[in-house]
Design a protein around this motif. Sequence first.
Motif: not given
Length: 381
Positions: A1-16
């Motif tokens: 099945m064809d699919f695409s993706a959105v990879l969300v990687a724009a946050g600061s992640g400061s708590r990490a």
Amino acid sequence: MDFSAVLVAAGSGSRAGGGQPKAWRPLAGRPLARWSAEALAQAGAREIAVVVAADMMETARAALTGLPGCRFVLGGATRALSVQVGLSALTATPDELVLVHDAARPFLNGSHIARLLEACAEADGAILALPMADTIKQPLESRLLTPSREGLWRAQTPQAFRRGALSAAYAAWPEGEEPTDDAQVASRHGLSVALAAGDPMLMKLTYPEDFDMAERLAGAARITRTGMGYDAHRWGPGEAVWLCGVRIDHDQTLIGHSDADAGLHAITDAILGAIGDGDIGEHFPPSDPQWRGAPSDRFLAHAAERVRARGGRILNVDVTLICERPKIRPHRDAMRARIAEILDLPPERVSVKATTTEGMGFTGRQEGLAAQAVANVETPA
């Protein structure tokens, strides 16, 4: 099945912690976002919109070098806005499935994606989720309430929806209200959402201790592979020789199609062998005139990139030069430093040794020089 993706990687992640956005922090030697991007690409994603903060765009491009289908998109001020710009950047048709995934969940694999796509056959979209196992507590003044956990699920990503339907759902979302995930947006818009079996390994890395746990898990999910390489070249007229990336003045030179650096050739073959990727002659055929006289550091850098493209990393290399002359010891430190530079390794992970055959064989008769090498590479299991 064809699919695409959105990879969300724009946050600061400061708590990490860690001093940089968590999506680009290393996990077992690889940037966190690369773990998910590789899983999506290997599962057959037609394209991946990687949503990145403006100041991390260059870092993101370098971190995902070699992965097919990646499109880099400037993120929004919130996750919801980042998802929307990611959807807009895709060339997918309105009916194509799009997986929206948070880069903070690195242990994505093909079976997760397959379950999600299968669940979409029965609904407008689907999410990965786990039934609530822990007892839930809710503070109320000086007391603790214990709500029932029956029927409660822990949502994970990826979450899958038809591109057009999810875009329309986001467009209808009330301005000023921030949704917690894509399923909330879809459900409020009237879309049906199926539950697919999640996985505790799809943990979200939020705090420093999460990274500590992920490092241990990542180590358990990787294997070490060993490759061996050998090369030999004959001596001919000349005034210098290239060995392990270092030019050494000498009364002869090694004859070969490239610069005949037997040391780098042997290491290149060892690395390619460790990942089962053929040999140096397949990647750089001596019949091809473009490699005539080429510096062998290009071959070694190519082998290292092939390792990185598979999600691996080179642990160490060990090369032995077999010759009567020239003397190797005076140049050994320079050789180690040059190899370490090409492979982006600490010098202590590079060994260069030399030996003679005490006058025996073609090296003992000084007809040629030989090199043998061993490389250890860590890759996903």
